[in-house]
Design an enzyme around this catalytic site. Structure first.
Site, PDB file in Angstrom:
ATOM      1  N   ASP A 226     -18.834  36.500  16.690  1.00  0.00           N
ATOM      2  CA  ASP A 226     -18.062  36.039  17.892  1.00  0.00           C
ATOM      3  C   ASP A 226     -18.474  36.408  19.380  1.00  0.00           C
ATOM      4  O   ASP A 226     -17.879  36.671  20.159  1.00  0.00           O
ATOM      5  CB  ASP A 226     -16.475  36.789  17.874  1.00  0.00           C
ATOM      6  N   GLU A 227     -19.559  36.072  19.417  1.00  0.00           N
ATOM      7  CA  GLU A 227     -20.447  36.368  20.643  1.00  0.00           C
ATOM      8  C   GLU A 227     -21.250  35.156  21.120  1.00  0.00           C
ATOM      9  O   GLU A 227     -22.043  35.191  22.204  1.00  0.00           O
ATOM     10  CB  GLU A 227     -21.256  37.469  20.662  1.00  0.00           C
TER      11      GLU A 227
END
Length: 282
Positions: A226-227
Site C-alpha cells: 500500500d505504498e
C-alpha cells in the site's frame, strides 16, 4: 487515413524542450491536438504528454525516429496509437463492486481498454464474467501454493499480452517477484485514504478512530504494501452514528469511482511516474 498517437516523455529539464518536441513532430508531419507539460523543480525533471495526428509515417517508423531524437535528451518515452485500447487483465477475490463497475464502463465504451481475462482466487464471479463474454480463470491460492498460483497468473497475463493489470479488490499480497514483473502496469484499489489505515480491514480501523472522512486510493503496485505511487484518491463523509457496515457500504461507491478514474487516466496515457509519485495530465 490519418493516425492519432499519444507521446509521453520525461527527461532532465533544459531550455527548449517544448520547441524541440514540437519541431520534431512538425518535421514528421504531426499535427498537435493536445499538449501538456510539467517542470518538477525539486527533481529537475521535465514531463510532457502530446496527442497528435500524423498521416506521413506509420507507428514503427515514428518509434524508430523518436528513438534517435530522444537519445541526446536522455528521454524516457513511449508512443501509443489511440485507436488501440489497452489490453487489460482484472484480478478479484470475493468483493465484486469494482469488478462489476469496470466491466460495465468497458462495455459502455467509457474506458479505452480491452478486458482480456479475469483472474480470481475464488469462483464467485464466473457467471458475471460469462455475461460479458470474458474468460474467467479460477486459481486457488494458499500459503503453500502461492508461487505456483502466481506463475499461472503471470502466464495468463503474458499470454493475453496485458499492458495493464487491475487488482479490483484482489485481497492477496503479491510476491516481490510478481510486483517486479508488473512494475508500472499494475493498479490496486485500497479501501482507505492512504497513508492512513494500511493493510487489512481499514474500515474497522477508521471506525475505531472515529474518523469524519473515509476514502479510497488507487495506486501502482509495488513490493511495499500500500505504498506505491498514488494515482487517484477521494473521500466520503462519516459521523459518529455510522457503523462499520455503513462505512463499508458507502466506501464501495468511492472505491469504484476512484479505481475507474485511475484506469481511465492510465489507459489514456495521462499518468507518468515521477519516483514514488505520479504526474497526471488530466
Amino acid at each position: 487515413m490519418t493516425n492519432a498517437y499519444i507521446l509521453t516523455l520525461s527527461c532532465p529539464d533544459r531550455l527548449g524542450l517544448v520547441h524541440a518536441v514540437s519541431g520534431f513532430l512538425l518535421e514528421h508531419g504531426g499535427n498537435i491536438e493536445e499538449a501538456a507539460q510539467y517542470n518538477d523543480n525539486a527533481t529537475g525533471l521535465f514531463f510532457m504528454r502530446v496527442q497528435f495526428a500524423c498521416d506521413q509515417h506509420d507507428h514503427a517508423t515514428l518509434k524508430t525516429r523518436l528513438a534517435s531524437f530522444a537519445e541526446p535528451h536522455q528521454m524516457r518515452w513511449s508512443l501509443h496509437a489511440t485507436a488501440q485500447p489497452v489490453k487489460t487483465v482484472l484480478m478479484v477475490s470475493k468483493e465484486g463492486h469494482c469488478l462489476n463497475d469496470l466491466l460495465f464502463r468497458w462495455k459502455s465504451g467509457l474506458l479505452p481498454i480491452d478486458i482480456r481475462a479475469i483472474i480470481s482466487n475464488h469462483r464467485d464471479f464466473y457467471q458475471l464474467a460469462a455475461s460479458y463474454n470474458v474468460p474467467f480463470h479460477h486459481i486457488p491460492l494458499t500459503g503453500s501454493t502461492k508461487a505456483q498460483a502466481e506463475a499461472k497468473q503471470y502466464e495468463i497475463i503474458e499470454a493475453e499480452g496485458a499492458e495493464l493489470v487491475v487488482l479490483a479488490r484482489y485481497m492477496q499480497i503479491l510476491s516481490l517477484d510478481l510486483c517486479q514483473k508488473l512494475a508500472g502496469r499494475a493498479i490496486n484499489i485500497h479501501h482507505s485514504f492512504l497513508p492512513s489505515f494500511k493493510g487489512a480491514k481499514p474500515y474497522y480501523q477508521a471506525h475505531d478512530r472515529g474518523v469524519k472522512l473515509i476514502g479510497a486510493t488507487a495506486h501502482y503496485v509495488t513490493a511495499d504494501l500500500d505504498e506505491g505511487p498514488i494515482i487517484e484518491q477521494d473521500v466520503a463523509r462519516a459521523d459518529h452514528t455510522d457503523t462499520v457496515e455503513d462505512l463499508t457500504a458507502r466506501g464501495r461507491d468511492t472505491e469504484s469511482q476512484v479505481l475507474a478514474r485511475a484506469v481511465k487516466w492510465h489507459s489514456e496515457h495521462r499518468v507518468l511516474l515521477n519516483g514514488h509519485k505520479t504526474v497526471i495530465f488530466r
